[in-house]
Motif scaffolding. Structure first.
Motif, PDB file in Angstrom:
ATOM      1  N   VAL A 189       0.845  -1.207   0.000  1.00  0.00           N
ATOM      2  CA  VAL A 189       0.000   0.000   0.000  1.00  0.00           C
ATOM      3  C   VAL A 189       0.877   1.253   0.000  1.00  0.00           C
ATOM      4  CG1 VAL A 189      -1.791   1.283   1.230  1.00  0.00           C
ATOM      5  CG2 VAL A 189      -1.857  -1.219   1.196  1.00  0.00           C
ATOM      6  N   LEU A 190       1.790   1.349   0.973  1.00  0.00           N
ATOM      7  CA  LEU A 190       2.649   2.538   1.080  1.00  0.00           C
ATOM      8  C   LEU A 190       3.860   2.465   0.152  1.00  0.00           C
ATOM      9  CD1 LEU A 190       2.763   2.999   4.978  1.00  0.00           C
ATOM     10  CD2 LEU A 190       1.208   4.087   3.348  1.00  0.00           C
ATOM     11  N   HIS A 191       4.345   1.244  -0.099  1.00  0.00           N
ATOM     12  CA  HIS A 191       5.588   1.027  -0.837  1.00  0.00           C
ATOM     13  C   HIS A 191       6.707   1.887  -0.234  1.00  0.00           C
ATOM     14  CE1 HIS A 191       8.283   0.386  -4.366  1.00  0.00           C
ATOM     15  NE2 HIS A 191       7.600  -0.759  -4.432  1.00  0.00           N
ATOM     16  N   ILE A 192       6.791   1.826   1.107  1.00  0.00           N
ATOM     17  CA  ILE A 192       7.681   2.720   1.840  1.00  0.00           C
ATOM     18  C   ILE A 192       9.154   2.364   1.631  1.00  0.00           C
ATOM     19  CG2 ILE A 192       7.892   1.463   4.048  1.00  0.00           C
ATOM     20  CD1 ILE A 192       7.085   4.218   5.366  1.00  0.00           C
ATOM     21  N   GLN A 193       9.413   1.146   1.124  1.00  0.00           N
ATOM     22  CA  GLN A 193      10.804   0.770   0.859  1.00  0.00           C
ATOM     23  C   GLN A 193      11.398   1.598  -0.283  1.00  0.00           C
ATOM     24  OE1 GLN A 193       8.160  -1.129   0.358  1.00  0.00           O
ATOM     25  NE2 GLN A 193       8.295  -2.396  -1.485  1.00  0.00           N
ATOM     26  N   GLY A 194      10.546   2.297  -1.051  1.00  0.00           N
ATOM     27  CA  GLY A 194      11.027   3.153  -2.140  1.00  0.00           C
ATOM     28  C   GLY A 194      11.498   4.515  -1.669  1.00  0.00           C
ATOM     29  N   SER A 195      11.369   4.791  -0.354  1.00  0.00           N
ATOM     30  CA  SER A 195      11.796   6.081   0.193  1.00  0.00           C
ATOM     31  C   SER A 195      12.777   5.856   1.333  1.00  0.00           C
ATOM     32  CB  SER A 195      10.579   6.857   0.704  1.00  0.00           C
ATOM     33  OG  SER A 195      10.967   7.960   1.489  1.00  0.00           O
ATOM     34  N   SER A 196      13.812   6.697   1.386  1.00  0.00           N
ATOM     35  CA  SER A 196      14.800   6.567   2.464  1.00  0.00           C
ATOM     36  C   SER A 196      14.446   7.435   3.666  1.00  0.00           C
ATOM     37  CB  SER A 196      16.190   6.945   1.943  1.00  0.00           C
ATOM     38  OG  SER A 196      16.185   8.282   1.467  1.00  0.00           O
ATOM     39  N   GLY A 197      13.418   8.281   3.534  1.00  0.00           N
ATOM     40  CA  GLY A 197      13.027   9.151   4.639  1.00  0.00           C
ATOM     41  C   GLY A 197      12.181  10.306   4.151  1.00  0.00           C
ATOM     42  N   ILE A 198      11.883  11.234   5.053  1.00  0.00           N
ATOM     43  CA  ILE A 198      10.977  12.334   4.731  1.00  0.00           C
ATOM     44  C   ILE A 198      11.558  13.263   3.656  1.00  0.00           C
ATOM     45  CG2 ILE A 198      11.856  13.873   6.558  1.00  0.00           C
ATOM     46  CD1 ILE A 198       8.879  14.698   6.998  1.00  0.00           C
ATOM     47  N   GLY A 199      12.864  13.333   3.548  1.00  0.00           N
ATOM     48  CA  GLY A 199      13.498  14.168   2.526  1.00  0.00           C
ATOM     49  C   GLY A 199      13.566  13.513   1.165  1.00  0.00           C
ATOM     50  N   ASP A 200      13.150  12.250   1.071  1.00  0.00           N
ATOM     51  CA  ASP A 200      13.189  11.497  -0.183  1.00  0.00           C
ATOM     52  C   ASP A 200      11.805  10.882  -0.425  1.00  0.00           C
ATOM     53  OD1 ASP A 200      13.904   9.935  -2.390  1.00  0.00           O
ATOM     54  OD2 ASP A 200      14.564   8.266  -1.114  1.00  0.00           O
ATOM     55  N   PRO A 201      10.835  11.696  -0.891  1.00  0.00           N
ATOM     56  CA  PRO A 201       9.463  11.187  -1.001  1.00  0.00           C
ATOM     57  C   PRO A 201       9.281  10.083  -2.034  1.00  0.00           C
ATOM     58  CG  PRO A 201       9.636  13.398  -1.933  1.00  0.00           C
ATOM     59  CD  PRO A 201      10.936  13.108  -1.244  1.00  0.00           C
ATOM     60  N   GLY A 202      10.167  10.010  -3.034  1.00  0.00           N
ATOM     61  CA  GLY A 202      10.021   8.962  -4.043  1.00  0.00           C
ATOM     62  C   GLY A 202       8.924   9.294  -5.050  1.00  0.00           C
ATOM     63  N   ARG A 203       8.408   8.242  -5.698  1.00  0.00           N
ATOM     64  CA  ARG A 203       7.402   8.437  -6.741  1.00  0.00           C
ATOM     65  C   ARG A 203       5.986   8.460  -6.153  1.00  0.00           C
ATOM     66  NH1 ARG A 203       8.795   3.381 -10.298  1.00  0.00           N
ATOM     67  NH2 ARG A 203       8.922   2.567  -8.158  1.00  0.00           N
ATOM     68  N   ILE A 204       5.076   9.039  -6.925  1.00  0.00           N
ATOM     69  CA  ILE A 204       3.655   9.032  -6.524  1.00  0.00           C
ATOM     70  C   ILE A 204       3.093   7.627  -6.737  1.00  0.00           C
ATOM     71  CG2 ILE A 204       1.346   9.802  -7.244  1.00  0.00           C
ATOM     72  CD1 ILE A 204       2.433  12.575  -7.631  1.00  0.00           C
ATOM     73  N   ARG A 205       2.362   7.143  -5.746  1.00  0.00           N
ATOM     74  CA  ARG A 205       1.644   5.852  -5.858  1.00  0.00           C
ATOM     75  C   ARG A 205       0.286   6.154  -6.482  1.00  0.00           C
ATOM     76  NH1 ARG A 205       3.297   1.253  -5.626  1.00  0.00           N
ATOM     77  NH2 ARG A 205       1.814   0.360  -4.127  1.00  0.00           N
ATOM     78  N   TRP A 206       0.150   5.825  -7.775  1.00  0.00           N
ATOM     79  CA  TRP A 206      -1.029   6.277  -8.516  1.00  0.00           C
ATOM     80  C   TRP A 206      -2.319   5.652  -8.005  1.00  0.00           C
ATOM     81  CZ3 TRP A 206      -0.760  10.602 -10.862  1.00  0.00           C
ATOM     82  CH2 TRP A 206       0.477  11.047 -11.357  1.00  0.00           C
ATOM     83  N   ASN A 207      -2.250   4.449  -7.464  1.00  0.00           N
ATOM     84  CA  ASN A 207      -3.480   3.866  -6.898  1.00  0.00           C
ATOM     85  C   ASN A 207      -3.937   4.664  -5.669  1.00  0.00           C
ATOM     86  OD1 ASN A 207      -1.268   3.013  -5.456  1.00  0.00           O
ATOM     87  ND2 ASN A 207      -1.652   0.817  -5.731  1.00  0.00           N
TER      88      ASN A 207
END
Length: 629
Positions: A189-207
């Protein structure tokens, strides 16, 4: 024969005869049904916190013994401030900004409220988006978080069927394992492994982005016509959660091991009552559960008729909210007791609060039940309806506050203005749909409505009782309801409620802890950003003071402050027929030369409320005579 002459008093300034009517802003509207207001307040107060915060807070603070400080704090802090907010809104028929005509010097309090509510509305709708995601995921024959072996699962994943099999044969070490529901939440759901922290939001989860768009669309359609539309929707969203809660409660208490969870939830530990932390936690639960200070109560009450019995409604909503929280605890902990028995672990190892309960623990428990998709769908549908009517209140507060400030321009275009607000908040919330969005949500949750909200409530309480005056405020309530508040309310407003709020504020500052999410610690810049969010809402108060003083005529600072702290000329009931005593002839275009109800006595019948108005006039005349002597 001469035509009968209508006294000037009875000619409304908005009468169709004459030009005055065309100059008046469009009518702001009222509730259209008898129960609209009551159900809207219940829906606003009974929200997600009743399900995912109260049960956990109760069991960690003495179990059944927690109910003692909880109800004491409800009486000292909850009910009086709740009644104060409703009284201010109903008396003036104004939103959280315009209501500060009561003392224009403190209009910054209203600005701070709107800032807080806007920040909360951004992340609260993201939580509703998560609920929608799980709701759609439940429309299947096999819940996706039921087993391991999916692409998002890791080698640490271990489901409860394996644990049960292991318990029956060889012991299984579960200390370093993760449940399928936890990995589904964090890795899918979060795919939080794609972000290293609050300063690295990563990509938008389109779902998630589409779920957020859907939640904002639902909210907009429900508030499209203001309280006329949202007032009808709450007949469903405020009552249906109770039906589902009862179903979940009945299902929960019939499960094996349910009593173990309930016992864990309610076993009183009276030694906890000697700890100040327990009393502070009880006050915090009351404070946030009733939603005081957010402007929602004031906004809803502003759409009431002038003589609506808000005294009765106050007790119905506040006590109903408390009982709902207790019932939700039974529904949650009965299932957690069953879950702990199935897993062979103590209840305290499965009990969690907040999103951890809603999106990890309870979904895992659902997989252990027969017809698990059905029970999962019911649970998340309950969360959806609980969240939506709270979000309606947040949005109605923002829209009403701004349209009351610019009634001539915005009231006729209220639907378009609501759309602009929804789109703006949706765009600001897009960062929450990224892979690191949960870090931003935690930051908003921790700081947007923290100490800033307490400062707003304390200031409101002090301004109404000290600056405006307790005597004058009680007289306004007497005009409106036909009786004055008793010693209990006056004592709470003057001393007990502000003192309790001050204690909460000091406690929050002294016991300050940096934000964290699991094992992740927020960087210093994020902490500073969070603190600034809270400070900015507080800074609105002195900024508003400076603006108010500069707008006053006169050269001396003292003169400006005194003038700006007095009620505005048009402060008081919005309809001329409800204005009496000092409020007569203070509306623009008013034609009333003397106290209104005295004239009504001359030209027509007298109702009980008009008798009250005459009594208020007499009291005020006697006080004026005493002052002049």
């Amino acid at each position: 024969l001469t035509q009968p002459v209508t006294p000037d008093l009875l000619v409304s300034p908005s009468s169709q005869d004459g030009d005055l009517g065309s100059e008046c802003p469009e009518d702001r509207g009222n509730w259209t049904g008898r129960l609209d207001f009551l159900l809207s307040c219940i829906g606003y107060c009974v929200g997600l916190g009743n399900v995912w915060r109260f049960p956990y807070r109760a069991y960690t603070n003495g179990g059944g013994a927690f109910l003692v400080p909880y109800f004491i704090m409800l009486a000292i802090c909850g009910i009086p401030i709740f009644f104060m907010e409703l009284s201010l809104g109903q008396f003036s028929s104004l939103g959280p900004l315009a209501v500060w005509k009561i003392s224009p010097l403190f209009k910054g309090v209203g600005m701070g409220t709107i800032l807080i509510v806007s920040l909360v509305a951004i992340y609260y709708n993201m939580i509703i988006a998560y609920v929608l995601f799980y709701l759609f995921a439940s429309l299947t024959s096999d819940l996706p978080w039921q087993h391991c072996g999916n692409w998002w699962n890791t080698d640490l994943c271990l489901d409860h069927h394996v644990i049960k099999a292991g318990n029956n044969t060889l012991p299984v070490n579960i200390s370093n394992t993760v449940s399928p529901s936890e990995e589904y939440w964090s890795r899918y759901v979060l795919h939080i492994q794609g972000s290293s922290g609050i300063g690295d939001p990563g990509r938008i989860r389109w779902n998630l982005c589409l779920c957020l768009l859907l939640s904002w669309t639902i909210v907009y359609l429900c508030i499209l016509k203001g309280v006329k539309s949202s007032g009808k929707v709450v007949y469903f969203t405020a009552t249906f959660p109770y039906l589902i809660l009862v179903m979940l409660l009945i299902r929960g208490v019939t499960l094996e091991g349910a009593w173990k969870g309930i016992q864990f939830y309610l076993t009183p530990q009276f030694d906890h009552l000697l700890s100040s932390k327990v009393w502070i936690e009880a006050a915090l639960q009351i404070f946030y559960s009733l939603g005081v200070g957010f402007g929602g109560l004031l906004t809803f009450a502003s759409y009431n008729t002038f003589h609506q019995n808000i005294y009765r409604d106050t007790f119905i909503v506040t006590l109903g909210n408390a009982i709902t929280s207790i019932l939700a605890g039974f529904a949650i902990f009965s299932v957690l007791g069953y879950m702990s028995q199935e897993l062979g672990v103590p209840v305290n190892q499965v009990a969690k609060a907040g999103p951890g309960l809603a999106f990890v623990v309870y979904p895992q428990a659902m997989t252990m039940l027969p017809l698990s998709p059905f029970w999962s769908f019911l649970f998340f549908f309950m969360l959806l309806t609980l969240g939506l009517d709270s979000q309606f209140a947040f949005m109605e507060t923002i829209v009403t506050a701004v349209t009351d400030e610019f009634p001539y321009y915005l009231r006729p275009k209220k639907a378009s203005f609501s759309a602009v607000i929804c789109i703006a908040l949706f765009l600001m919330g897009l960062i929450l749909t990224t892979e690191g969005g949960m870090y931003w949500l935690v930051l908003l949750d921790d700081y947007s409505a923290g100490f800033g909200l307490m400062v707003v409530v304390i200031t409101t309480c002090l301004v109404v009782t000290r600056v405006y005056g307790m005597k004058r405020f009680c007289r306004d309530i007497h005009m409106m309801l036909g009786f004055k508040p008793g010693p209990y309310f006056r004592a709470c407003w003057m001393v007990l409620s502000p003192a309790t709020m001050m204690a909460l504020l000091v406690y929050n500052i002294v016991k300050y802890q940096p934000s964290e999410y699991g094992s992740y610690r927020f960087p210093t810049w994020a902490e500073v950003l969070g603190i600034l969010m809270g400070v900015l809402s507080c800074l609105m108060i002195p900024m508003g003071m400076v603006v108010a003083v500069l707008q006053e005529e006169g050269t001396l600072w003292e003169v400006g402050v005194q003038q700006a702290s007095r009620p505005a000329m048009d402060w008081g009931p919005s309809l001329e027929e409800n204005r009496t005593g000092v409020y007569v002839a203070s509306l623009a275009g008013s034609q009333s030369p003397k106290p209104l109800m005295v004239h009504m006595r001359k030209y027509g019948g007298i109702t009980s409320y008009e008798n009250t108005a005459i009594e208020v006039d007499r009291e005020m005349e006697e006080e004026d005579e005493e002052v002049s002597m």
